[in-house]
Design an enzyme around this catalytic site. Structure first.
Site, PDB file in Angstrom:
ATOM      1  N   LYS A  40       0.812  -1.214   0.000  1.00 51.73           N
ATOM      2  CA  LYS A  40       0.000   0.000   0.000  1.00 51.73           C
ATOM      3  C   LYS A  40       0.849   1.268   0.000  1.00 51.73           C
ATOM      4  O   LYS A  40       0.609   2.179  -0.803  1.00 51.73           O
ATOM      5  CB  LYS A  40      -0.896  -0.104   1.227  1.00 51.73           C
ATOM      6  CG  LYS A  40      -1.288   1.144   1.906  1.00 51.73           C
ATOM      7  CD  LYS A  40      -2.055   0.771   3.153  1.00 51.73           C
ATOM      8  CE  LYS A  40      -1.168   0.663   4.370  1.00 51.73           C
ATOM      9  NZ  LYS A  40      -1.079   1.911   5.138  1.00 51.73           N
ATOM     10  N   THR A  41       1.839   1.324   0.858  1.00 52.36           N
ATOM     11  CA  THR A  41       2.665   2.525   0.933  1.00 52.36           C
ATOM     12  C   THR A  41       3.445   2.717  -0.355  1.00 52.36           C
ATOM     13  O   THR A  41       3.622   3.831  -0.837  1.00 52.36           O
ATOM     14  CB  THR A  41       3.631   2.438   2.124  1.00 52.36           C
ATOM     15  OG1 THR A  41       2.894   2.057   3.272  1.00 52.36           O
ATOM     16  CG2 THR A  41       4.294   3.766   2.388  1.00 52.36           C
ATOM     17  N   ASP A 224      -3.880   8.109   3.122  1.00 55.35           N
ATOM     18  CA  ASP A 224      -3.463   6.789   3.592  1.00 55.35           C
ATOM     19  C   ASP A 224      -4.416   6.341   4.703  1.00 55.35           C
ATOM     20  O   ASP A 224      -4.993   7.174   5.399  1.00 55.35           O
ATOM     21  CB  ASP A 224      -2.035   6.930   4.154  1.00 55.35           C
ATOM     22  CG  ASP A 224      -1.394   5.585   4.423  1.00 55.35           C
ATOM     23  OD1 ASP A 224      -1.885   4.569   3.896  1.00 55.35           O
ATOM     24  OD2 ASP A 224      -0.384   5.557   5.153  1.00 55.35           O
ATOM     25  N   GLU A 225      -4.577   5.050   4.897  1.00 48.69           N
ATOM     26  CA  GLU A 225      -5.420   4.503   5.985  1.00 48.69           C
ATOM     27  C   GLU A 225      -6.793   5.166   5.998  1.00 48.69           C
ATOM     28  O   GLU A 225      -7.293   5.574   7.051  1.00 48.69           O
ATOM     29  CB  GLU A 225      -4.746   4.721   7.354  1.00 48.69           C
ATOM     30  CG  GLU A 225      -3.341   4.178   7.461  1.00 48.69           C
ATOM     31  CD  GLU A 225      -3.297   2.697   7.826  1.00 48.69           C
ATOM     32  OE1 GLU A 225      -4.315   1.978   7.623  1.00 48.69           O
ATOM     33  OE2 GLU A 225      -2.227   2.258   8.289  1.00 48.69           O
ATOM     34  N   GLN A 255      -9.112  -3.613   8.296  1.00 50.52           N
ATOM     35  CA  GLN A 255      -8.168  -3.182   9.318  1.00 50.52           C
ATOM     36  C   GLN A 255      -8.651  -1.939  10.053  1.00 50.52           C
ATOM     37  O   GLN A 255      -7.860  -1.211  10.651  1.00 50.52           O
ATOM     38  CB  GLN A 255      -6.795  -2.927   8.698  1.00 50.52           C
ATOM     39  CG  GLN A 255      -6.122  -4.203   8.236  1.00 50.52           C
ATOM     40  CD  GLN A 255      -4.673  -3.965   7.845  1.00 50.52           C
ATOM     41  OE1 GLN A 255      -3.824  -3.745   8.683  1.00 50.52           O
ATOM     42  NE2 GLN A 255      -4.411  -3.994   6.554  1.00 50.52           N
ATOM     43  N   ARG A 601       0.352  -9.709  10.966  1.00 48.44           N
ATOM     44  CA  ARG A 601       1.651  -9.093  11.270  1.00 48.44           C
ATOM     45  C   ARG A 601       2.796 -10.059  11.039  1.00 48.44           C
ATOM     46  O   ARG A 601       3.955  -9.663  10.947  1.00 48.44           O
ATOM     47  CB  ARG A 601       1.725  -8.633  12.738  1.00 48.44           C
ATOM     48  CG  ARG A 601       0.772  -7.522  13.155  1.00 48.44           C
ATOM     49  CD  ARG A 601       0.773  -6.369  12.241  1.00 48.44           C
ATOM     50  NE  ARG A 601      -0.314  -6.490  11.270  1.00 48.44           N
ATOM     51  CZ  ARG A 601      -0.375  -5.791  10.150  1.00 48.44           C
ATOM     52  NH1 ARG A 601       0.567  -4.961   9.823  1.00 48.44           N
ATOM     53  NH2 ARG A 601      -1.391  -5.945   9.315  1.00 48.44           N
TER      54      ARG A 601
END
Length: 730
Positions: A40-41, A224-225, A255, A601
DNA sequence: TGGTTCTTAGTTTTT
DNA sequence: CTAAGAACCA
């Protein structure tokens, strides 16, 4: 100017088709559903680099928004690596940071003093307490915490006190406090976190010229997010996007774990509608974890309703199964984890590649204890942050008061620290006099005499003596001449106190280092800028980052991170999912998303552990395995202890039972005798050895394998596993 | 004013 | 249990 063609091909190389499609989207609004570990980043930063290098927009025309400073920094770092541009002037930052920037640039239009200060949550709470005392509000009936949440919550919905609809006297009173609180902040020249956003939103909404200026500027807005945005943040984005700009939102509804604080996943659906989004791109290929881990995460999250729908997959191997461990109690669970970590070390897994995750902070204790005994170094994340430490807050309060004498919060914090004989009585008089003359505490203090006036003298002297000095020297001077350093030096009486005092002095010294660093790095090295920096970036962690140490943190804190090995601990009903969440609507789903975050994670190895009993609030609590563990397909799991259900089929005295008891005897040294009672009925009065008398309020399962909820007269309501709890009927 | 004892509550918390 | 905050005393 560089060669667009080569630049683009190197930018886009290594992207998968979906990532590439996202990066190359035309200039229109889009929603990128980016699963955990799907890059994503990378997509976000490459998109920015792509837009700039294809000449669609200049760096000047980009607005990129994140939630954390860390994410913003990472974006800047990665962008600099992709493009030979100066990122300094670019608008990349957190919602709060960017709003602050706008408010500073237009402080007059926003009706703020140039040096307005920012209240962090702690400052906000003390401001509210202070106000409630003045207003004579009963803090039993109106807990300041709740009032603070009410105020921030309202602002995050975009509501001022005058906009809140109150139908009952209780809410009406809270609205009154809200209104007074805002008036107080305005008088004192301070803004809290949510005010930063709301004030900026209102500024843009009311001021057509400014709004159009920024709308004309930011042709591309990237977020973002996005699943974590609250309604106000969404409205702010909409306002800036206007009619023509492109909003590129990246997020993952699975998330979303901050709904409890006002985040609204529904913004994703609204975005599709409001911005007429034609392109929803799903990034489902995961580059982080082995297959079994992803399969477990997918299976779990499928139990949630109202998902936008997404399934992670990977090219990687299935990898190991997930290891499951049932411990008799929390101490044994910790001991098991320590053993495994020592084994992992022998296999050359670095400590810093291992994370111990838990649902609530209190759980770290037992783990820490076991780690200390084993001599394993670890680091607990999410504790007290640097700029939130008492001594740092005191030092900053001096600086804040020098900068803005209207800041009553700052004044009250330090007027008698170090003690200079100004007690509660004098402070009350001071507040009364300030009210009478309708002025600030500082002005009132200046009129007073004696010790109070002396304090004013100290502040004014500090101000005069540091005028025109560079920032680190200002701070050094204040530390020395405010008496703070002398105060902590004088605290070094007993050995225990000496250690504490030395730590505080170290931290004050660290503040000096932080200021020196700040002067080197920041564009604006004024005191105001530094104070803003202190409020908005409470400061990650102190020194020692380089040491190889385990990571201990809550699941919330782990979002966005990854590790070779992850231990998810305390997988028990009532703890994870947490019992308080189960009652809230949508609470269980959010807990499940939290579990999803925890699972994803891990790159290679995942341990899932739970304990039959655990010390909670000073009492032993019995609980059963988390339902979340049951939602993971059996074939993905490798039980290191005999499976819970399997034990029930054992006939007494069989070999299997004997060996099981031998291996895991601790909890079974006193095997509970089969209860003569076949089933407990709701309403049945019972007696427990430790908790005393109570009434059965709920029951689950059957026979000796089930559990009952008992409301004890003394100990309150508890769930008890019948296998272990010895209940007698009354 | 400052140290003591008592009481009470106890999820998560990017800013 | 244990940490923070309030009430309480010297």
């Amino acid at each position: 100017m560089w060669d667009n063609h080569t630049m683009n091909s190197s930018l886009l190389s290594g992207l998968n088709p979906e990532q590439r499609a996202a990066v190359e989207l035309p200039a229109q609004s889009a929603l990128i559903l980016a699963g955990a570990g799907s890059g994503k980043t990378r997509v976000l930063t490459t998109r920015i680099a792509y837009l700039i290098s294809t000449g669609q927009v200049s760096p000047h025309g980009i607005l990129a928004v994140t939630f954390t400073n860390k994410a913003a920094k990472e974006m800047v770092t990665r962008l600099s690596a992709l493009l030979p541009i100066n990122t300094r002037g670019m608008w990349i930052g957190t919602f709060h940071g960017l709003c602050n920037r706008m408010l500073r640039a237009h402080f007059r239009e926003a009706n703020l003093p140039q040096t307005f200060q920012i209240l962090d949550s702690g400052d906000q709470l003390s401001a509210i307490k202070r106000l409630m005392k003045v207003m004579n509000v009963d803090d039993e009936k109106y807990p300041p915490r709740e009032v603070a949440n009410f105020i921030s919550g309202s602002k995050e919905q975009g509501l001022r006190a005058s906009d809140v609809e109150a139908y009952d006297p209780y809410t009406r009173r809270k609205v009154e406090i809200f209104a007074e609180y805002d008036a107080q902040c305005q008088r004192e020249g301070v803004v809290d976190f949510s005010e930063l956003l709301l004030r900026c939103y209102e500024l843009l909404q009311r001021n057509q010229q400014l709004r159009e200026h920024y709308q004309a500027r930011f042709k591309h807005i990237l977020v973002d997010e996005f699943q974590d945005t609250n309604p106000l943040q969404y409205r702010w984005l909409k306002l800036l996007a206007g009619r023509d700009n492109a909003l590129f939102a990246v997020g993952d509804d699975d998330q979303s774990i901050y709904a409890f604080r006002g985040a609204n996943v529904g913004n994703m659906q609204e975005l599709l509608r409001d911005f007429h989004v034609e392109s929803v791109i799903k990034l489902e290929q995961n580059y982080r974890s082995h297959g079994n881990i992803l399969d477990a995460a997918n299976a779990l999250i499928q139990n949630n309703r109202n998902r936008l729908g997404k399934n992670l997959w990977t090219d990687a191997h299935k990898g190991e199964p997930l290891r499951v461990y049932e411990a008799p109690n929390d101490v044994e669970e910790a001991r098991f984890i320590v053993d495994e970590i020592q084994q992992l070390r022998r296999e050359d897994v670095r400590l810093s590649e291992i994370a111990l995750l838990y649902r609530s902070n209190a759980q770290s204790r037992v783990l820490e204890h076991a780690l200390v005994s084993a001599g394993l170094s670890y680091r607990v994340y999410g504790g007290l942050r640097f700029f939130e430490r008492q001594e740092i807050k005191h030092a900053l309060a001096y600086l804040r008061l020098m900068e803005n004498t209207d800041d009553d919060n700052a004044l009250l914090r330090i007027i008698n620290f170090p003690t200079r004989g100004i007690g509660a009585r004098s402070i009350e008089q001071l507040q009364e006099s300030a009210r009478q003359f309708n002025t600030t505490l500082f002005n009132a203090a200046a009129r007073a005499g004696g010790k109070v006036a002396a304090f004013v003298g100290i502040i004014e002297a500090l101000r005069n003596e540091t005028r025109d000095l560079p920032l680190p020297e200002i701070i050094d001077h204040v530390l020395q001449h405010s008496g703070l350093v002398a105060h902590y030096e004088a605290e070094k009486t007993t050995p225990a106190k000496r250690r504490e005092a030395e730590e505080r002095l170290d931290n004050l010294n660290e503040l000096l280092n932080a200021a020196t660093l700040f002067v080197h790095e920041a564009e604006d090295d004024s005191l105001t800028a530094f104070l803003t920096h202190a409020s908005l970036e409470a400061g990650e962690h102190q020194a020692g980052d380089s040491e190889d140490a385990l990571h201990l943190m809550t699941v919330h804190a782990a979002k966005g991170l990854e590790f070779h090995t992850v231990f998810i601990t305390g997988l028990e009903q009532g703890l994870f999912p947490h019992e308080n969440s189960v009652n809230e609507d949508g609470g269980l789903d959010e807990e499940r998303r939290l579990m999803y975050v925890a699972l994803t994670r891990a790159r290679r190895r995942l341990y899932l552990s739970f304990a039959q009993s655990r010390m909670l609030h000073g009492q032993v609590n019995y609980s059963v395995m988390s339902n979340f563990l049951r939602e993971i397909p059996e074939e993905l799991l490798h039980w290191l202890t005999p499976r819970f259900e399997a034990r029930r089929t054992f006939s007494s005295g069989s070999q299997e039972t004997a060996s099981y008891v031998a291996a895991f005897g601790a909890a079974h040294s006193e095997p509970a005798p089969p209860s003569p009672q076949a089933a407990w009925r709701i309403g049945q009065r019972v007696f427990h050895q430790k908790f005393g008398e109570g009434v059965v309020t709920d029951a689950e399962g059957s026979g000796n394998d089930g559990r009952v909820q008992v409301n004890f007269k003394r100990a309150g309501s508890k769930w008890l596993a019948l296998e272990y709890a010895k209940l007698t009927a009354l």
